[in-house]
Write a protein that holds these residues in place. Structure first.
Motif: not given
Length: 448
Positions: A55-56, A118-119, A121, A198, A200, A233-234, A240
């Motif tokens: 997750a984040g 994000h973990r 990444d 999480v 999108t 995130l992203r 998250n």
């Protein structure tokens, strides 16, 4: 700040064979830092591939400056979300605290950003950088025993990994810790559990919530016995959410599939915005939040085993410092080893690392429990006094102790202002005997 590419490597005769157990954030951070210092590094990891579904993570300046220093790929920063604002809400919605220029103030104060990642990444970026530096990874290898007399780690499959130093980076359920203490040493429940979610942006149809996600901010909702945190995130393409609630998992169960309905019932009466996000959740897991008591020492008597990260200071996620302090550990230890001129200096260096890191790591652990207390107050007189402190400073420059340590003018600088590189540089200057003693002795012998 000195670039790692320009830092001097240790002389050939002082280069260590470092065996790291665990390829989590602390383990790979240590691998990068030790490799940059000129040592040979192998990492043993029980997972068959580093493709964790995570997750984040909130990466605060004390760690983001390390990611910059290690020159992680641009793709990592492209995948980040930098929150512009931080807001603390009463659980039902009203604002208690707000920093409307959080990103700017953080960069101005600490010369490094606060980013949400994000973990996966982050782990993949660290992994790629470590491989570029020649670190060797052995995946799918679970350790069975450690021979401290010969500095050997043996896996269940029978493989042996020999070195000069073993780094225990194997987390909360550390087998290295059990080998060190000579008995089972299972983590203890904190009384809380986490629902990690999480979403999108494509899963969210509500245009207002979509806009909320696409413009990164951090929001906390604090209430009786629980709190929630949400952040993008992203670059605003994911959201998250972590829900921190009383633990009702059975003893011995650390993770379990959760009921979405049960989760939502815990937040009836909370902010409608939070509940709208929860309406998009279709499945969720429950994670028991665990901790350990403080270890007496982080270095064994033989000076060939040292602990970093969650293996020695697991912490509640309430200040987002589990990952950040683990990166600090790896950086400090690897940088200190970069000042070696003789392998005989290793015991002194390890104890210097312990002196630099143990008190800070354990102090952060204690601070997370204090943050839980201030965020989870039951409705009543104490909660009302807390909210008065919040409201009395809303829209003003914060002064003194503050219930949210994320913007507290006393706690935030202590957490975010920590510079691992400078800490090591200062420690080396203040402890010349550790790094000069053996070198001087050898020079004297050559003269005689």
């Amino acid at each position: 700040m000195v670039s790692p590419e320009n830092s001097s490597s240790v002389p050939e005769e002082a280069r260590l064979r470092v065996v790291i157990v665990g390829a989590g954030l602390s383990g790979i951070a240590m691998a990068i830092s030790a490799a940059l210092s000129g040592h040979s590094v192998e990492v043993i990891e029980q997972a068959k591939e580093l493709a964790e579904v995570g997750a984040g993570l909130q990466i605060t300046p004390n760690a983001s400056r390390l990611l910059q220093y290690w020159k992680l790929p641009a793709s990592l920063w492209d995948a980040a979300a930098e929150p512009t604002k931080v807001t603390v809400h009463r659980y039902s919605g009203p604002v208690l605290a707000h920093d409307g220029a959080f990103d700017k103030s953080i960069r101005a104060k600490y010369n490094a950003p606060f980013v949400d990642l994000h973990r996966v990444d982050l782990q993949q970026a660290l992994y790629a950088r470590a491989q570029d530096l020649g670190v060797i990874f052995h995946l799918g290898e679970r350790i069975e025993r450690i021979d401290f007399d010969n500095t050997v780690v043996q896996s269940v499959a029978g493989k042996q990994f020999t070195g000069d130093l073993i780094v225990a980076a194997d987390g909360l359920w550390s087998q290295c810790r059990e080998a060190y203490v000579g008995k089972k040493d299972e983590p203890l429940p904190t009384g809380d559990l986490a629902y990690r979610i999480v979403l999108t942006v494509d899963q969210i149809s509500d245009p207002d919530l979509k806009a909320w996600v696409q413009h990164p901010e951090v929001h906390f909702w604090i209430g009786p016995g629980a709190h929630a945190v949400g952040y993008s995130l992203r670059r605003g393409q994911m959201y998250n959410i972590v829900l921190l609630v009383p633990d009702n998992l059975p003893p011995g169960v650390s993770r379990q599939s959760g009921s979405v309905q049960e989760m939502k019932e815990l937040f009836v009466g909370w902010d409608p915005i939070l509940n709208k996000f929860l309406d998009y959740v279709t499945n969720v897991d429950k994670w028991k939040l665990m901790h350990h008591g403080e270890m007496k020492k982080w270095v064994n008597n033989e000076s060939n085993l040292v602990f970093i990260g969650d293996s020695c200071h697991p912490m509640l996620p309430y200040l987002a410092q589990g990952a950040n302090s683990s990166l600090e550990d790896g950086a400090v230890l690897g940088l200190l080893l970069g000042h070696m001129t003789d392998k005989a200096q290793l015991p002194g260096i390890l104890r210097l690392y312990e002196g630099l890191r143990k008190s800070r790591g354990e102090a952060i652990v204690r601070e997370t429990f204090k943050q839980r207390h201030d965020f989870h107050m039951e409705d009543g007189e104490e909660q009302q006094k807390r909210d008065e402190i919040f409201k009395s400073q809303l829209g003003k420059e914060l002064k003194g102790a503050f219930p949210s340590r994320w913007t507290c003018p006393e706690v935030q600088p202590w957490l975010y202002g920590y510079d691992a590189i400078k800490e090591v540089e200062n420690a080396v200057v203040k402890n010349p005997g550790i790094f000069a003693q053996q070198k001087s002795r050898r020079s004297l012998c050559q003269f005689l």
